[in-house]
Design a protein around this motif. Structure first.
Motif, PDB file in Angstrom:
ATOM      1  N   GLU A 102     -11.976  22.457 -11.250  1.00  8.85           N
ATOM      2  CA  GLU A 102     -10.661  22.042 -10.777  1.00  8.85           C
ATOM      3  C   GLU A 102     -10.710  20.627 -10.204  1.00  8.85           C
ATOM      4  OE1 GLU A 102      -9.251  26.546  -9.452  1.00  8.85           O
ATOM      5  OE2 GLU A 102      -9.760  25.056  -7.924  1.00  8.85           O
ATOM      6  N   VAL A 103      -9.559  19.967 -10.235  1.00  7.91           N
ATOM      7  CA  VAL A 103      -9.444  18.592  -9.750  1.00  7.91           C
ATOM      8  C   VAL A 103      -8.650  18.566  -8.450  1.00  7.91           C
ATOM      9  CG1 VAL A 103      -8.579  16.282 -10.260  1.00  7.91           C
ATOM     10  CG2 VAL A 103      -9.570  17.665 -12.081  1.00  7.91           C
ATOM     11  N   VAL A 104      -9.243  17.997  -7.413  1.00 10.38           N
ATOM     12  CA  VAL A 104      -8.539  17.839  -6.145  1.00 10.38           C
ATOM     13  C   VAL A 104      -7.435  16.800  -6.332  1.00 10.38           C
ATOM     14  CG1 VAL A 104      -8.754  17.089  -3.745  1.00 10.38           C
ATOM     15  CG2 VAL A 104     -10.582  18.444  -4.811  1.00 10.38           C
ATOM     16  N   PRO A 105      -6.205  17.121  -5.970  1.00 10.12           N
ATOM     17  CA  PRO A 105      -5.111  16.154  -6.174  1.00 10.12           C
ATOM     18  C   PRO A 105      -5.207  14.968  -5.232  1.00 10.12           C
ATOM     19  CG  PRO A 105      -4.333  18.080  -4.987  1.00 10.12           C
ATOM     20  CD  PRO A 105      -5.735  18.394  -5.407  1.00 10.12           C
ATOM     21  N   LEU A 106      -4.487  13.904  -5.603  1.00 12.79           N
ATOM     22  CA  LEU A 106      -4.410  12.689  -4.794  1.00 12.79           C
ATOM     23  C   LEU A 106      -3.071  12.621  -4.077  1.00 12.79           C
ATOM     24  CD1 LEU A 106      -5.819   9.999  -7.271  1.00 12.79           C
ATOM     25  CD2 LEU A 106      -7.088  11.392  -5.617  1.00 12.79           C
ATOM     26  N   ARG A 107      -3.076  11.963  -2.939  1.00 10.41           N
ATOM     27  CA  ARG A 107      -1.828  11.626  -2.264  1.00 10.41           C
ATOM     28  C   ARG A 107      -1.149  10.494  -3.027  1.00 10.41           C
ATOM     29  NH1 ARG A 107      -1.768  11.403   3.581  1.00 10.41           N
ATOM     30  NH2 ARG A 107      -1.600   9.144   3.239  1.00 10.41           N
ATOM     31  N   PRO A 108       0.111  10.226  -2.772  1.00  8.32           N
ATOM     32  CA  PRO A 108       0.780   9.111  -3.456  1.00  8.32           C
ATOM     33  C   PRO A 108       0.084   7.770  -3.276  1.00  8.32           C
ATOM     34  CG  PRO A 108       2.409  10.518  -2.385  1.00  8.32           C
ATOM     35  CD  PRO A 108       1.065  11.012  -1.941  1.00  8.32           C
ATOM     36  N   ASP A 109      -0.629   7.573  -2.157  1.00  7.47           N
ATOM     37  CA  ASP A 109      -1.302   6.296  -1.932  1.00  7.47           C
ATOM     38  C   ASP A 109      -2.675   6.220  -2.600  1.00  7.47           C
ATOM     39  OD1 ASP A 109      -2.835   7.959  -0.346  1.00  7.47           O
ATOM     40  OD2 ASP A 109      -2.228   7.063   1.556  1.00  7.47           O
ATOM     41  N   GLY A 110      -3.110   7.298  -3.249  1.00  9.33           N
ATOM     42  CA  GLY A 110      -4.389   7.293  -3.944  1.00  9.33           C
ATOM     43  C   GLY A 110      -5.515   7.967  -3.199  1.00  9.33           C
ATOM     44  N   ASP A 111      -5.337   8.292  -1.928  1.00 11.56           N
ATOM     45  CA  ASP A 111      -6.370   8.998  -1.178  1.00 11.56           C
ATOM     46  C   ASP A 111      -6.441  10.459  -1.611  1.00 11.56           C
ATOM     47  OD1 ASP A 111      -7.316   6.920   0.352  1.00 11.56           O
ATOM     48  OD2 ASP A 111      -5.974   7.300   2.042  1.00 11.56           O
ATOM     49  N   LEU A 112      -7.608  11.073  -1.408  1.00 10.92           N
ATOM     50  CA  LEU A 112      -7.744  12.502  -1.658  1.00 10.92           C
ATOM     51  C   LEU A 112      -6.811  13.266  -0.722  1.00 10.92           C
ATOM     52  CD1 LEU A 112     -11.634  12.892  -1.970  1.00 10.92           C
ATOM     53  CD2 LEU A 112      -9.962  12.633  -3.807  1.00 10.92           C
ATOM     54  N   ASP A 113      -6.224  14.330  -1.230  1.00 10.67           N
ATOM     55  CA  ASP A 113      -5.305  15.131  -0.434  1.00 10.67           C
ATOM     56  C   ASP A 113      -6.109  16.114   0.412  1.00 10.67           C
ATOM     57  OD1 ASP A 113      -3.306  16.721   0.614  1.00 10.67           O
ATOM     58  OD2 ASP A 113      -2.112  16.715  -1.218  1.00 10.67           O
ATOM     59  N   GLU A 251      -5.002 -11.708  -6.042  1.00  5.38           N
ATOM     60  CA  GLU A 251      -3.541 -11.597  -5.924  1.00  5.38           C
ATOM     61  C   GLU A 251      -2.858 -12.942  -6.117  1.00  5.38           C
ATOM     62  OE1 GLU A 251      -2.429  -7.998  -2.970  1.00  5.38           O
ATOM     63  OE2 GLU A 251      -3.559  -9.632  -2.029  1.00  5.38           O
ATOM     64  N   ASN A 252      -3.514 -14.016  -5.726  1.00  2.43           N
ATOM     65  CA  ASN A 252      -2.919 -15.352  -5.844  1.00  2.43           C
ATOM     66  C   ASN A 252      -3.094 -15.965  -7.228  1.00  2.43           C
ATOM     67  OD1 ASN A 252      -2.125 -15.297  -3.149  1.00  2.43           O
ATOM     68  ND2 ASN A 252      -4.046 -16.218  -2.427  1.00  2.43           N
ATOM     69  N   THR A 253      -3.718 -15.226  -8.140  1.00  8.88           N
ATOM     70  CA  THR A 253      -3.911 -15.707  -9.501  1.00  8.88           C
ATOM     71  C   THR A 253      -2.809 -15.141 -10.392  1.00  8.88           C
ATOM     72  OG1 THR A 253      -6.310 -15.783  -9.180  1.00  8.88           O
ATOM     73  CG2 THR A 253      -5.498 -15.816 -11.447  1.00  8.88           C
ATOM     74  N   PRO A 254      -2.051 -15.961 -11.077  1.00  9.95           N
ATOM     75  CA  PRO A 254      -0.933 -15.468 -11.892  1.00  9.95           C
ATOM     76  C   PRO A 254      -1.398 -14.477 -12.963  1.00  9.95           C
ATOM     77  CG  PRO A 254      -0.809 -17.854 -11.635  1.00  9.95           C
ATOM     78  CD  PRO A 254      -2.150 -17.440 -11.095  1.00  9.95           C
ATOM     79  N   GLY A 255      -0.628 -13.409 -13.116  1.00  9.32           N
ATOM     80  CA  GLY A 255      -0.873 -12.445 -14.182  1.00  9.32           C
ATOM     81  C   GLY A 255      -1.894 -11.382 -13.878  1.00  9.32           C
ATOM     82  N   THR A 256      -2.497 -11.383 -12.672  1.00  7.73           N
ATOM     83  CA  THR A 256      -3.518 -10.393 -12.348  1.00  7.73           C
ATOM     84  C   THR A 256      -2.928  -9.214 -11.588  1.00  7.73           C
ATOM     85  OG1 THR A 256      -4.069 -11.577 -10.317  1.00  7.73           O
ATOM     86  CG2 THR A 256      -5.377 -12.076 -12.281  1.00  7.73           C
ATOM     87  N   GLU A 257      -3.578  -8.064 -11.738  1.00 11.74           N
ATOM     88  CA  GLU A 257      -3.158  -6.844 -11.043  1.00 11.74           C
ATOM     89  C   GLU A 257      -4.391  -6.185 -10.430  1.00 11.74           C
ATOM     90  OE1 GLU A 257      -1.532  -2.304 -11.942  1.00 11.74           O
ATOM     91  OE2 GLU A 257      -1.899  -3.718 -13.586  1.00 11.74           O
ATOM     92  N   LEU A 258      -4.338  -5.962  -9.130  1.00 13.60           N
ATOM     93  CA  LEU A 258      -5.420  -5.269  -8.445  1.00 13.60           C
ATOM     94  C   LEU A 258      -5.364  -3.772  -8.741  1.00 13.60           C
ATOM     95  CD1 LEU A 258      -5.336  -6.986  -4.936  1.00 13.60           C
ATOM     96  CD2 LEU A 258      -7.277  -7.001  -6.509  1.00 13.60           C
ATOM     97  N   ILE A 259      -6.532  -3.165  -8.857  1.00  8.54           N
ATOM     98  CA  ILE A 259      -6.639  -1.711  -8.984  1.00  8.54           C
ATOM     99  C   ILE A 259      -7.281  -1.235  -7.696  1.00  8.54           C
ATOM    100  CG2 ILE A 259      -7.565   0.193 -10.356  1.00  8.54           C
ATOM    101  CD1 ILE A 259      -7.674  -1.741 -12.734  1.00  8.54           C
ATOM    102  N   THR A 260      -6.462  -0.985  -6.691  1.00  8.44           N
ATOM    103  CA  THR A 260      -6.956  -0.689  -5.344  1.00  8.44           C
ATOM    104  C   THR A 260      -6.236   0.524  -4.759  1.00  8.44           C
ATOM    105  OG1 THR A 260      -5.362  -2.308  -4.485  1.00  8.44           O
ATOM    106  CG2 THR A 260      -7.629  -3.062  -4.816  1.00  8.44           C
ATOM    107  N   PRO A 261      -6.516   1.709  -5.269  1.00  6.43           N
ATOM    108  CA  PRO A 261      -5.901   2.893  -4.668  1.00  6.43           C
ATOM    109  C   PRO A 261      -6.512   3.194  -3.303  1.00  6.43           C
ATOM    110  CG  PRO A 261      -7.548   3.549  -6.266  1.00  6.43           C
ATOM    111  CD  PRO A 261      -7.439   2.045  -6.360  1.00  6.43           C
ATOM    112  N   GLY A 262      -5.765   3.887  -2.466  1.00 10.14           N
ATOM    113  CA  GLY A 262      -6.289   4.323  -1.182  1.00 10.14           C
ATOM    114  C   GLY A 262      -6.058   3.330  -0.067  1.00 10.14           C
ATOM    115  N   ARG A 263      -6.275   3.820   1.149  1.00  9.59           N
ATOM    116  CA  ARG A 263      -6.027   3.000   2.340  1.00  9.59           C
ATOM    117  C   ARG A 263      -7.264   2.256   2.811  1.00  9.59           C
ATOM    118  NH1 ARG A 263      -3.588   7.767   5.897  1.00  9.59           N
ATOM    119  NH2 ARG A 263      -5.187   8.849   4.682  1.00  9.59           N
ATOM    120  N   VAL A 264      -8.459   2.701   2.419  1.00  5.83           N
ATOM    121  CA  VAL A 264      -9.700   2.065   2.859  1.00  5.83           C
ATOM    122  C   VAL A 264     -10.417   1.520   1.636  1.00  5.83           C
ATOM    123  CG1 VAL A 264     -11.881   2.372   4.065  1.00  5.83           C
ATOM    124  CG2 VAL A 264      -9.870   3.669   4.804  1.00  5.83           C
TER     125      VAL A 264
END
Length: 382
Positions: A102-113, A251-264
């Motif tokens: 089974e897979v533990v679900p994530l919160r909307p912010d990406g942290d483990l629930d 973030e300051n580079t045009p066209g880039t997207e961070l992949i940073t789920p979670g609060r920490v």
């Protein structure tokens, strides 16, 4: 690797080539059987008797699971951040024991629930697996909080610390896990093909009737080199400031997207560009003296594909990095993106059209995660 570590690896590799592995083990007896375990214990906050060296984290995890005695009614929890190598071992465990994965679900912010885990934990949960820091992104999972939830229950707790050890303080006692695995390279800056595991007495007792810990020993020269790397290592302050600057540079580079789920977040920053493939960005940065890595969706198959990520760039802050290094990265990334897409060479049109090639039926799809991961029922199976 530091020069001194490379020197140790080279010296003992040559020695083994000339005199053989048995003579090498005799010469390095104190290093292989005492020093390395004392240093690993100090690094992990664990008793020396709990550590064991092996060929790598994924190998150790797979070896332990190959002998873990589970029943068809047992449940095993993993996360969307699990690596492909560890998922393969979990699938093999499921095939052998007929347990439910089974897979533990994530919160909307990406942290483990964690609330979901607290509600659904029970004696039928036999194993819980959590990566401390996933390979695909820089989130720091709350492994200590998970350990506190699981502590009163029967389940075994496994933590993959491959991308955490060396860049974050790791304390096995605070985490409360029964198995912690890690590699000797990356942030520890040792050689390839050597890793280690910390196995608690309870896990050893469970495995004892089934042959104990079946871990293959790594080459002695590699262990000696890792021992040297640990001896040279000095505790470094957490790289929050440099990592935040690294994320800001992306973030300051045009066209880039961070992949940073979670609060920490850790010192690993993963990102992609809306037009440029990761391999091209990596190559252009290398041309400017900046070394980064590339991650692909298959490395974290339950998480990245769901975000539509095929490839991404991964940059890491190491203890010897400085603010000047971040500025150099920022300038190099801006220049690399400014080049735009390379122009494709014009291909001459053929005089004759080749016959159509009949399509080969596609391979069966790998079972996907069912649902979005947020629900009141137990974790969705895979």
């Amino acid at each position: 690797m530091p020069a001194a570590v490379l020197e140790v690896l080279t010296e003992w590799t040559r020695f083994e080539d000339r005199y053989g592995p048995f003579e090498l083990e005799a010469r390095l007896d104190d290093v292989l059987n005492r020093e390395i375990h004392e240093r690993l214990a100090a690094l992990l906050g664990a008793p020396p008797g709990d550590t064991v060296v092996c060929t790598g984290s994924a190998d150790a995890f797979a070896a332990v699971l190959s002998r873990l005695p589970l029943d068809p009614g047992d449940r095993v929890w993993t996360t969307l951040y699990e690596s492909a190598a560890n998922l393969a071992a979990l699938f093999a465990l499921r095939a052998r024991t007929r347990c439910r994965l089974e897979v533990v679900p994530l919160r909307p912010d990406g942290d483990l629930d964690l609330e979901w885990m607290a509600r659904h934990i029970g004696d039928d949960v036999a194993l819980v697996c959590v990566p401390y820091v996933p390979a695909s992104c820089g989130i720091v999972n709350p492994v200590e909080d998970v350990g506190r939830i699981l502590a009163p229950h029967r389940c075994l707790y496994a933590v993959d610390a491959s991308y955490a050890v060396g860049q974050l303080p790791v304390d096995v006692a605070r985490v409360g896990c029964h198995l912690l695995t890690a590699d000797g390279w990356r942030f520890l800056r040792g050689p390839q093909s050597v890793g280690f595991a910390c196995a608690a007495p309870r896990l050893r007792q469970v495995l004892a009737p089934h042959g104990g810990l079946p871990l293959a020993p790594p080459p002695g020269a590699a262990v000696a080199a890792l021992n040297k790397a640990l001896a040279l290592r000095t505790p470094a302050p957490a790289p929050e400031d440099l990592a935040s600057r690294l994320r800001a540079a992306v973030e300051n580079t045009p066209g880039t997207e961070l992949i940073t789920p979670g609060r920490v977040q850790s010192g690993i920053v993963t990102f992609r560009h809306e037009e440029l493939p990761a391999a091209l960005v990596r190559r252009r940065l290398a041309d400017r003296g900046v070394v980064v890595g590339k991650t692909v969706a298959q490395e974290t198959p339950l998480y990245l594909p769901g975000r539509g990520v095929v490839t991404a760039v991964r940059a890491s802050v190491h203890p010897d990095n400085s603010a000047e290094d971040i500025e150099r990265f920022a300038d190099a990334l801006q220049d690399a993106v400014a080049e735009g897409r390379p122009r494709l060479a014009r291909v001459p049109r053929p005089l004759f059209t080749a016959p159509a090639v009949r399509a080969v039926p596609s391979a069966p799809r790998v079972p996907a995660v069912v649902g979005s991961g947020a629900g009141e029922r137990p974790g969705d199976g895979i």
